[in-house]
Design a protein around this motif. Structure first.
Motif, PDB file in Angstrom:
ATOM      1  N   SER A 132       0.637  -0.774  -0.145  1.00  0.00           N
ATOM      2  CA  SER A 132      -0.390  -0.449   0.033  1.00  0.00           C
ATOM      3  C   SER A 132       0.578   1.436   0.001  1.00  0.00           C
ATOM      4  O   SER A 132       0.458   2.164  -0.402  1.00  0.00           O
ATOM      5  CB  SER A 132      -0.560   0.354   1.746  1.00  0.00           C
ATOM      6  N   MET A 133       1.844   1.544   0.914  1.00  0.00           N
ATOM      7  CA  MET A 133       2.699   2.458   0.668  1.00  0.00           C
ATOM      8  C   MET A 133       3.352   2.551  -0.475  1.00  0.00           C
ATOM      9  O   MET A 133       4.336   3.013  -1.230  1.00  0.00           O
ATOM     10  CB  MET A 133       4.249   2.358   1.967  1.00  0.00           C
ATOM     11  N   SER A 134       3.186   1.816  -1.295  1.00  0.00           N
ATOM     12  CA  SER A 134       4.621   2.168  -2.738  1.00  0.00           C
ATOM     13  C   SER A 134       3.491   2.252  -3.336  1.00  0.00           C
ATOM     14  O   SER A 134       3.621   3.183  -4.274  1.00  0.00           O
ATOM     15  CB  SER A 134       4.553   0.098  -2.821  1.00  0.00           C
ATOM     16  N   MET A 135       2.510   2.604  -3.123  1.00  0.00           N
ATOM     17  CA  MET A 135       1.087   2.629  -4.104  1.00  0.00           C
ATOM     18  C   MET A 135       0.778   4.580  -3.655  1.00  0.00           C
ATOM     19  O   MET A 135      -0.016   4.503  -4.205  1.00  0.00           O
ATOM     20  CB  MET A 135       0.072   1.906  -4.102  1.00  0.00           C
ATOM     21  N   THR A 136       0.569   4.726  -3.188  1.00  0.00           N
ATOM     22  CA  THR A 136       0.444   6.025  -2.601  1.00  0.00           C
ATOM     23  C   THR A 136       1.145   6.599  -3.498  1.00  0.00           C
ATOM     24  O   THR A 136       2.069   6.863  -3.955  1.00  0.00           O
ATOM     25  CB  THR A 136       1.397   6.381  -1.492  1.00  0.00           C
ATOM     26  N   LYS A 137       0.717   8.223  -3.617  1.00  0.00           N
ATOM     27  CA  LYS A 137       1.026   9.324  -4.419  1.00  0.00           C
ATOM     28  C   LYS A 137       2.715  10.051  -4.380  1.00  0.00           C
ATOM     29  O   LYS A 137       3.374   9.886  -3.105  1.00  0.00           O
ATOM     30  CB  LYS A 137       0.596  10.634  -4.583  1.00  0.00           C
ATOM     31  N   ARG A 138       2.793   9.681  -5.529  1.00  0.00           N
ATOM     32  CA  ARG A 138       4.928   9.724  -5.619  1.00  0.00           C
ATOM     33  C   ARG A 138       5.275  10.869  -4.495  1.00  0.00           C
ATOM     34  O   ARG A 138       4.553  11.641  -5.375  1.00  0.00           O
ATOM     35  CB  ARG A 138       5.436   9.981  -6.580  1.00  0.00           C
ATOM     36  N   ALA A 139       5.996  11.193  -3.615  1.00  0.00           N
ATOM     37  CA  ALA A 139       6.541  12.554  -3.635  1.00  0.00           C
ATOM     38  C   ALA A 139       8.492  13.125  -2.918  1.00  0.00           C
ATOM     39  O   ALA A 139       8.299  11.460  -2.046  1.00  0.00           O
ATOM     40  CB  ALA A 139       5.577  13.157  -2.473  1.00  0.00           C
ATOM     41  N   GLY A 140       8.968  13.476  -3.025  1.00  0.00           N
ATOM     42  CA  GLY A 140      10.262  13.256  -2.927  1.00  0.00           C
ATOM     43  C   GLY A 140      10.867  13.037  -1.545  1.00  0.00           C
ATOM     44  O   GLY A 140      11.426  12.531  -1.013  1.00  0.00           O
ATOM     45  N   GLU A 141       9.831  13.674  -0.117  1.00  0.00           N
ATOM     46  CA  GLU A 141       9.453  13.360   1.026  1.00  0.00           C
ATOM     47  C   GLU A 141       9.494  12.321   1.299  1.00  0.00           C
ATOM     48  O   GLU A 141      10.221  11.521   2.562  1.00  0.00           O
ATOM     49  CB  GLU A 141       9.089  14.723   1.783  1.00  0.00           C
ATOM     50  N   LYS A 142       8.972  11.429   0.347  1.00  0.00           N
ATOM     51  CA  LYS A 142       8.678  10.115   1.130  1.00  0.00           C
ATOM     52  C   LYS A 142       9.667   9.034   1.039  1.00  0.00           C
ATOM     53  O   LYS A 142       9.579   7.817   0.641  1.00  0.00           O
ATOM     54  CB  LYS A 142       7.607   9.189   0.430  1.00  0.00           C
ATOM     55  N   LEU A 143      10.884   9.506   0.310  1.00  0.00           N
ATOM     56  CA  LEU A 143      11.950   8.076   0.197  1.00  0.00           C
ATOM     57  C   LEU A 143      12.457   7.461   0.661  1.00  0.00           C
ATOM     58  O   LEU A 143      12.158   6.214   0.651  1.00  0.00           O
ATOM     59  CB  LEU A 143      12.836   9.373  -0.955  1.00  0.00           C
ATOM     60  N   PHE A 144      13.038   8.275   1.491  1.00  0.00           N
ATOM     61  CA  PHE A 144      13.897   7.864   2.683  1.00  0.00           C
ATOM     62  C   PHE A 144      13.144   7.041   3.187  1.00  0.00           C
ATOM     63  O   PHE A 144      13.620   5.680   4.088  1.00  0.00           O
ATOM     64  CB  PHE A 144      14.775   8.824   4.028  1.00  0.00           C
ATOM     65  N   LYS A 145      11.497   6.980   4.073  1.00  0.00           N
ATOM     66  CA  LYS A 145      11.202   5.458   4.624  1.00  0.00           C
ATOM     67  C   LYS A 145      10.656   5.064   3.348  1.00  0.00           C
ATOM     68  O   LYS A 145      10.671   3.806   4.037  1.00  0.00           O
ATOM     69  CB  LYS A 145       9.704   6.276   4.928  1.00  0.00           C
ATOM     70  N   LEU A 146       9.947   5.211   2.743  1.00  0.00           N
ATOM     71  CA  LEU A 146      11.078   3.864   1.337  1.00  0.00           C
ATOM     72  C   LEU A 146      11.676   2.695   1.654  1.00  0.00           C
ATOM     73  O   LEU A 146      11.567   1.849   1.641  1.00  0.00           O
ATOM     74  CB  LEU A 146      10.332   4.414   0.013  1.00  0.00           C
ATOM     75  N   LEU A 147      12.658   3.690   1.436  1.00  0.00           N
ATOM     76  CA  LEU A 147      14.034   2.735   1.242  1.00  0.00           C
ATOM     77  C   LEU A 147      14.117   2.145   3.076  1.00  0.00           C
ATOM     78  O   LEU A 147      14.723   0.749   2.945  1.00  0.00           O
ATOM     79  CB  LEU A 147      14.852   3.886   1.618  1.00  0.00           C
ATOM     80  N   ASP A 148      13.556   2.232   4.264  1.00  0.00           N
ATOM     81  CA  ASP A 148      13.703   1.955   4.852  1.00  0.00           C
ATOM     82  C   ASP A 148      13.008   0.894   4.993  1.00  0.00           C
ATOM     83  O   ASP A 148      13.920   0.208   5.750  1.00  0.00           O
ATOM     84  CB  ASP A 148      13.339   2.883   6.355  1.00  0.00           C
TER      85      ASP A 148
END
Length: 694
Positions: A361-377
């Motif tokens: 579900s997180m991978s399907m959220t709207k893309r935004a630059g600030e989300k990169l680091f949590k997705l990498l975590d």
């Protein structure tokens, strides 16, 4: 075979095992009511008795016989105990097993029936009485170990009886089956009652042991504090269960499975442990959300609460909860390892799917630059835990689980790449026409460089992600017209760089181009140089301050950028101070060796006006980097002060002392140096030079 069966049957009926069958069959006179108790007085009577025709009574024999019979009736013996009857049952089980084995090897016509002794009924009565004492609470489970063991042993015998009698009934003659069928039904009733009690006890033990044991916040069983020398790992055994409770569960499970009640046992175990595991996960703060619910959540809440909780929960499950569940299942069902593995997988699967659904579900959220680091975590969490899960689950389940976890990891990786590549679009879309006041560092530069610095803290992970998903990256890059041309013209170092490094280089090139366009917004060329120096210096300092990003960009790139900064610095000096230096040049002041006062006065006036204008303007310009600010001031002073000092020393004498000198020579060399030290501090409130001197 019939003779053998009769012998076995007779032994379970209570006959003396030492009695010789041949002696009984050859006895001349069987014991009857006519001869029981007869006692001849002499040899003659004995002989007469021997010669007497059988059935011919002696005189007075009836009365004597009645008296003897009344005297010699044995007293009523106590009924055998469960332990004694159990011994008979064990021998019967052995006989039944041998009989079934013989029947399996014989023709149908040779099959014979084993008549079941009466003590089986007595055994069933005793077992029912024992179960009743447990049901009513007269006997409590766990208080007397011997009593509990006796009950389980009795249930085991009932299960074996049921199985063997059913097998024998299948091979017996139809007309003989009736009697044994009634007994089998009776045994089935007792077995069902026993299994019902064991199932309740199993369920109660599962719930009470798990809920009432002392547990740490993670749900692990905690015993007394271990000595300092003992590693903490030796204290944790099962998720909330003592070893004694697990041993009891194991015994009950063994009997339920042996008696054919495995489905009830497995169901109760699965329901209890699945509920306990979900409760433990809930205590960690993890909640089950749908994709729609996650899509509607504010990013701040996801970043602050839900994603860190998800990471912690997944790590706890892989490191503690899942291994504990596996060990518990293997211990409770130690005789059935494949069943234990299957139960553990089914119990853990629900939580695992919930965790993976959150990641997807997180991978399907709207893309935004600030989300990169949590997705990498999250990506790193899945990547690091997949090997642990592979070792925990059985092979037939690992393939499915690995496919799901790998899919979740890949989706997070894809989302991370798309977000990182969106940096290019964010740079291109920043086309503001308003220059930054004072030539300061542009907000875009700060954002991009801080973003890249943080991204390079994940350098190894991003390298991995870009290599795994290079097709995605290339597909995104080839949509840009300049991409193919860039590929042809890049340096050899860049050609050998990783996909992530190449992407980073493209971002830096785009940023440079964007800054050059913004520098042209300034009317003063000198200010555009200050702007480029500010931004270039900021970029270099950020790269040198991060070993990760410096490693990616390389020494060659940094040297090239430093050279560019020196060029901007030189251009600034030429643009700003060349006119000042022209005023201080001796050329054109003398005519045939004589200093022209009007020209000299004009030179001083021009110098004063130019310097005052530079001070007024450039004191409002901003150079926030202290080192760059110092370098600029020092270089200006080194350029201007010696020239001014020399000019004063050589030509001030040609001006008349007094008012004329004060009018044209407003600044001493020390004053010029002090005013230079006020440049680039962004202060618009400095006093004008003329008013200050006045």
């Amino acid at each position: 075979m019939e003779k053998d069966l009769a012998e076995h049957s007779g032994s379970f009926a209570g006959k003396d095992e030492n009695t010789n069958v041949d002696d009984i069959s050859h006895s001349p006179v069987p014991e009857t009511a006519d001869n029981i108790g007869a006692k001849p007085d002499s040899e003659t009577e004995k002989a007469a008795d021997a010669d007497r025709v059988q059935g011919e009574p002696k005189e007075g024999e009836e009365e004597e016989e009645e008296t003897v019979v009344a005297v010699e009736v044995p007293p009523e013996t106590p009924l055998p105990s469960l332990e004694k009857v159990s011994e008979d049952i064990d021998r019967l089980l052995l006989t039944l097993q041998q009989n079934n084995d013989d029947n399996n090897n014989a023709d149908v016509n040779e099959v014979s029936l084993l008549e079941i002794p009466d003590f089986v009924e007595r055994f069933l009565d005793l077992v029912e009485e024992k179960i009743a004492r447990y049901d009513t609470g007269a006997t409590k489970s766990g208080e007397v170990v011997e009593e509990d063991s006796s009950l389980l042993e009795a249930v085991n015998r009932i299960s074996k009886l049921m199985k063997l009698l059913r097998e024998e009934s299948q091979s017996e003659k139809e007309e003989i089956n009736g009697k044994n069928d009634l007994l089998v039904n009776r045994i089935g009733v007792v077995q069902q009652r026993a299994m019902s009690y064991l199932e309740d006890e199993f369920r109660l033990l599962m719930e009470e042991s798990g809920n009432h044991s002392k547990s740490d916040p993670k749900g692990k069983h905690v015993q007394a504090e271990p000595p300092e020398s003992e590693p903490a790992e030796t204290v944790t055994h099962f998720p909330g269960y003592t070893e004694e409770a697990v041993a009891s569960l194991n015994k009950i499970a063994r009997e339920m499975i042996s008696g054919g009640y495995e489905s009830e046992c497995f169901h109760d175990y699965t329901i209890s442990r699945r509920h306990a595991l979900e409760e433990s996960v809930h205590k960690l703060g993890f909640q089950k959300f749908t994709i729609e619910e996650i899509q509607k959540m504010q990013w701040e809440a996801l970043e602050r609460d839900h994603i860190p909780t998800w990471i912690n929960t997944f790590k706890e499950c892989a490191a503690a909860y899942f291994p504990g569940e596996r060990k518990l299942a293997e211990s409770v069902f130690s005789d059935h390892p494949s069943t234990a593995a299957s139960l553990f997988s089914n119990i853990s699967r629900g939580v695992t799917i919930q965790l993976l659904n959150f990641a997807e579900s997180m991978s399907m959220t709207k893309r935004a630059g600030e989300k990169l680091f949590k997705l990498l975590d999250m990506y790193e969490t899945l990547r690091d835990l997949i090997p642990n899960l592979d070792n925990l689950f059985p092979d037939d389940y690992v393939s499915e689980l690995k496919a799901e976890t790998t899919s979740g990891k890949c989706r997070l990786g894809e989302a991370a790449i798309l977000i990182f590549c969106d940096l290019e679009n964010s740079i291109k879309s920043d086309t503001g026409k308003t220059p930054v006041a004072g030539g300061a560092v542009h907000p875009l530069t700060r954002y991009i460089m801080n973003y890249l610095r943080l991204a390079c803290e994940y350098k190894d992970t991003l390298e991995e992600v870009f290599r795994e998903h290079s097709k995605i990256e290339r597909a995104d890059s080839t949509s840009r017209p300049h991409y193919e041309e860039e590929k042809k013209n890049v340096q050899k170092e860049k050609e050998n760089a990783s996909p992530f490094a190449a992407q980073l280089m493209r971002v830096m090139e785009l940023l440079d181009s964007n800054l050059e366009g913004k520098a042209k917004l300034y009317k003063e060329v000198a200010l555009s140089c200050i702007f480029m120096m500010n931004n270039g210096r900021y970029i270099v300092q950020k790269i040198k301050g991060s070993s990760e990003i410096y490693e990616v960009m390389g020494e060659t790139w940094c040297r090239k950028r430093s050279t560019e900064l020196r060029t901007y610095h030189k251009n600034y000096q030429i643009e700003t101070w060349s006119k000042i230096l022209g005023c201080l040049s001796p050329k054109g002041l003398s005519d045939n060796g004589k200093v022209q006062k009007p020209v000299l006065k004009e030179r001083f006036k021009s110098f004063n006006a130019l310097f005052e204008e530079i001070h007024k303007t450039q004191s409002t310009w901003v150079v926030s980097d202290e080192q760059l600010q110092s370098e600029l001031r020092v270089s200006i002073s080194a350029l201007v002060i010696p020239a001014y000092r020399s000019f004063l020393g050589r030509f001030s004498q040609y001006l008349d002392p007094g008012r004329q000198t004060e009018k044209y020579i407003k600044l001493q060399a020390e004053d010029v140096e002090n005013y230079i030290d006020e440049l680039f501090d962004g202060n618009p409130h400095h006093q004008a030079i003329a008013r200050k001197k006045a």
